[in-house]
Design a protein around this motif. Structure first.
Motif, PDB file in Angstrom:
ATOM      1  N   GLU A 193       2.209   0.621   5.996  1.00  0.00           N
ATOM      2  CA  GLU A 193       2.645   1.716   5.140  1.00  0.00           C
ATOM      3  C   GLU A 193       2.108   3.070   5.599  1.00  0.00           C
ATOM      4  O   GLU A 193       2.352   4.090   4.944  1.00  0.00           O
ATOM      5  CB  GLU A 193       2.210   1.454   3.697  1.00  0.00           C
ATOM      6  CG  GLU A 193       2.943   0.260   3.076  1.00  0.00           C
ATOM      7  CD  GLU A 193       2.408  -0.129   1.697  1.00  0.00           C
ATOM      8  OE1 GLU A 193       3.110  -0.874   0.991  1.00  0.00           O
ATOM      9  OE2 GLU A 193       1.292   0.318   1.335  1.00  0.00           O
ATOM     10  N   GLY A 194       1.363   3.091   6.703  1.00  0.00           N
ATOM     11  CA  GLY A 194       0.852   4.341   7.256  1.00  0.00           C
ATOM     12  C   GLY A 194      -0.279   4.946   6.456  1.00  0.00           C
ATOM     13  O   GLY A 194      -0.525   6.150   6.546  1.00  0.00           O
ATOM     14  N   ARG A 195      -1.010   4.122   5.717  1.00  0.00           N
ATOM     15  CA  ARG A 195      -2.074   4.643   4.852  1.00  0.00           C
ATOM     16  C   ARG A 195      -3.420   4.787   5.567  1.00  0.00           C
ATOM     17  O   ARG A 195      -4.319   5.450   5.046  1.00  0.00           O
ATOM     18  CB  ARG A 195      -2.263   3.722   3.651  1.00  0.00           C
ATOM     19  CG  ARG A 195      -1.044   3.584   2.747  1.00  0.00           C
ATOM     20  CD  ARG A 195      -1.378   2.658   1.577  1.00  0.00           C
ATOM     21  NE  ARG A 195      -0.211   2.374   0.756  1.00  0.00           N
ATOM     22  CZ  ARG A 195       0.180   3.138  -0.259  1.00  0.00           C
ATOM     23  NH1 ARG A 195      -0.492   4.241  -0.553  1.00  0.00           N
ATOM     24  NH2 ARG A 195       1.251   2.806  -0.972  1.00  0.00           N
ATOM     25  N   SER A 197      -6.160   5.811   8.397  1.00  0.00           N
ATOM     26  CA  SER A 197      -6.468   6.779   9.446  1.00  0.00           C
ATOM     27  C   SER A 197      -7.959   6.696   9.767  1.00  0.00           C
ATOM     28  O   SER A 197      -8.762   6.265   8.950  1.00  0.00           O
ATOM     29  CB  SER A 197      -6.106   8.203   9.011  1.00  0.00           C
ATOM     30  OG  SER A 197      -6.838   8.578   7.857  1.00  0.00           O
TER      31      SER A 197
END
Length: 224
Positions: A193-195, A197
């Protein structure tokens, strides 16, 4: 609306593949944003290969012992298989073989592992007995990005279990394993989900994750 693309996973195993099965089960949910495109093992008789095949997933094995050219050549062959599968993320799930620095570099920020301790404590092998010998009151598991130094990469998430009176290494391992089966699919979801980093200091941030996600991976510390 077109079909939403899912994060493609290559799962590397050496044994029975219980964490693999947890990920397979998660991927069977209609709303899960990832799919397994390759199961790979360094052991021809790894039970997890059959788990993959039963789920209709490509499953391959290359024995590492005596492989011509040594570790670098072996890992290059594994990388080729992963690349051919189209995988976006490499998931080590009980892969009992140290990967080479060139492999880590090739899959930098796309290579994760689960370790059965609360890192940075108890790196390496025999961690459950080491935790008991140290007299810790809590143990657990850690999902982290892989770097060349063993069990030292940025920590994405951890789940905690109590160490109970009368525990031996086997009992503690089983209690931790149940949390591994919960935490690994959840972290893969976050990545898909690209959460997730990582900052310059190697600190991981999970953006906008529902509080329920954290409750799920850090359950009430009850016996059992």
């Amino acid at each position: 609306m077109g079909k939403v693309s899912k994060l493609k996973l290559a799962v590397l195993i050496s044994g029975g593949g219980s964490n693999l099965q947890a990920i397979i089960d998660a991927c069977n949910a209609a709303d899960y944003p990832a799919e397994i495109v390759l199961v790979f093992s360094n052991q021809l008789d790894a039970g997890g290969l059959e788990r993959g095949r039963k789920a209709g997933i490509r499953a391959e094995a290359i024995p590492h012992k005596g492989y011509p050219g040594g570790r670098e050549a072996y890992d290059a062959a594994v990388s080729t298989l992963i690349e051919e599968s189209g995988a976006d993320l490499v998931v080590l799930a009980g892969y009992l073989r140290l990967v080479s620095e060139s492999f880590v570099t090739r899959w930098k920020d796309r290579l994760i592992n689960i370790h059965p301790s609360l890192l940075p404590s108890f790196k390496g092998l025999h961690v459950h007995q080491a935790a008991l010998d140290a007299g810790v009151k809590f143990a657990g598991c850690t999902v982290h990005y892989v770097v060349p130094e063993v069990d030292s990469g940025p920590i994405i998430a951890q789940a905690v279990v109590p160490v109970l009176p009368g525990d031996d290494a086997g009992k503690l391992a089983q209690r931790i394993l149940r949390q591994e089966h919960r935490i690994y699919p959840q972290v893969i979801r976050w990545i898909a989900e690209g959460r997730v980093s990582v900052d310059a200091k190697g600190i991981v941030t999970v953006a906008d994750a529902p509080q329920a996600d954290f409750a799920e991976i850090n359950p009430a510390l009850e016996p059992g």
